[in-house]
Design a protein around this motif. Sequence first.
Motif, PDB file in Angstrom:
ATOM      1  N   GLU A 508       0.745  -1.118  -0.053  1.00  0.00           N
ATOM      2  CA  GLU A 508       0.107   0.104  -0.129  1.00  0.00           C
ATOM      3  C   GLU A 508       0.925   1.193   0.022  1.00  0.00           C
ATOM      4  N   ASP A 509       1.916   1.263   0.993  1.00  0.00           N
ATOM      5  CA  ASP A 509       2.687   2.355   0.814  1.00  0.00           C
ATOM      6  C   ASP A 509       3.517   2.962  -0.231  1.00  0.00           C
ATOM      7  N   GLN A 510       3.644   1.673  -1.226  1.00  0.00           N
ATOM      8  CA  GLN A 510       4.493   2.098  -2.617  1.00  0.00           C
ATOM      9  C   GLN A 510       3.855   2.167  -3.485  1.00  0.00           C
TER      10      GLN A 510
END
Length: 585
Positions: A508-510
Amino acid sequence: MVPLIVFLVGICLLSVFTYNTNVQIQKDRRTIAKLNAVTYGQRIENDIENGIEITDTLKQVLINGNGQIIDFSKIAENLMSYSIQSVQLAPNGVVTEIYSEEGNEAGKIDLLKDSKRGEISNYAKDHNTIITQGPVELKQGGSGLVVRNPIYLEDENGQEYFWGFTIAVLRVPEVFEDSTNALSKFKYNYRLLREASVLDKKHVVVDANCDKMIRPATYNLTVGKEKWKLEIMPRAGWSNSTTLYLIFFGGLSLVLLLTGLTIVLFLLDERRVELKELAHKDGLTKLYNRYGFDEMAVKMISKNPKEHCVAVLLDVDDFKLINDMYGHAYGDKALISLAENMQKLFPSSALLGRNGGDEFCILLSNCTMEEIKEALIEFTKTPKTFSYKGQTYSFCISLGYAEYPNNAIERSQLMRCADAALYEVKLHGKNGCMAYKEGLQSGVRKQLGFVLNDISENLPGAFIIYRADKEDDEIFYANKEFLDMAGYENLDAFFNGTKKSFRNLIREDQQKAVEASIWNQIESGSKNDYIHYQLRRQDGTYIPVLDQGRIVESKRFGRVFYVLFMDWQAIQSHYSEKFNAKDVR
């Protein structure tokens, strides 16, 4: 006088019975022979088509490689089989690549200028149609059929140009020997003929086990645009002399036993009914087979020619994957389950059939497409399941339908309209239901995913294919190696877990950074992108991967990404000195 009368009447009755028995034996044998001609004719047709598909596979590789094939010998080696003599490439009509080359060097010729092959090769080029030649004698011994598939590619301006031919030489009779051996085993004489070419309609013998045929049962095959014909007849002839003699002389001593004669007639009639049932019903699902369905459909329409009816064609989505993952026995269970669902949902007046494989057909009388629309949608969306090792697995179907007489007035054309609607559903992601409308072309097949099934599982590397859309990407396909890497049991589980979206494979954070990097590389003018990130697996864990993507233009789907995934840790372990990629955080 009474014994004489009884004797004379008995002789007359016995003579009539013997004659009728002979007629019935010939009729039964012809019915069985016709059934075998259809069965083995279709198998031979499929065998030849499978050989021709080798040239389509090479064509697809050429299209994907913009007219280039890297390591032709390796690709050709994977395509070779017992029934294939050689695989060839002929850029601009000149044979330059032959596998295997040993013993085939003389085949490197200019097909378009050759005295024996030029006319038909130029016809194939000018009409963009697959042609076959043969049988021809092979230098290695035996005979063969030569299949030439003209290839047209697009240049950078979008203009089509003739690239050349992909060629396969099929061994005869090896390419269809399972079927011809079976006919010989069942004591049939056979003869397989084909038109000499699309330019010469005279039939030539491709293979035969006899010199003469007497009133043979015939099945007409269509291979590409060429007409073939399979003729068969019992080796012992249409009559059974031994049986006739036994009936006559046995009946002569039992002429007063009229009951015995009645039993014989009954048994013969029962046998006729049994054979008729076998000829019309599918042994697996107990629905009508293709022959029986077509016959009943013609009667149904001709009985009420002004009455509206709806023809339906449907098949199981990704049925090959069911067979590959669970085995053909469980694929059969899925087909039986689908047939039972059809019988439950549709009225008893509906004509239900199985065309073959995973394709089914329905004819619904006295209704229009609008009236039956909701029922077909409900049937398509209703979950369909089969059991495997105590667990229940679901599968989906795609369905197309057309209306008589609005869409077509002939049964065959009506089914082609339904077929066009069915494959339009395939083009839009499967698991759907669509009515025929003007503009749909019968025979269109979705290339992404279907052609690759037989190739992708043998290529090294994990890969997926998805629509390249910043806002609405859609995954079309993933091979088994990728499913294993990502921890998914099968393609359906993968589609459900990712919602068919590529971004759901990224941690998700990428996600934003990875997508931005991919599009920056593409928009800078490159067709390829390289990116390193954490791939999300089904169980919620992550593995670092190197993603190499290539963007291509598809006429039907717009821009499409082909993406190869490599295990980052494995790369670092084996090539640590060659790679110094940066992680996207």
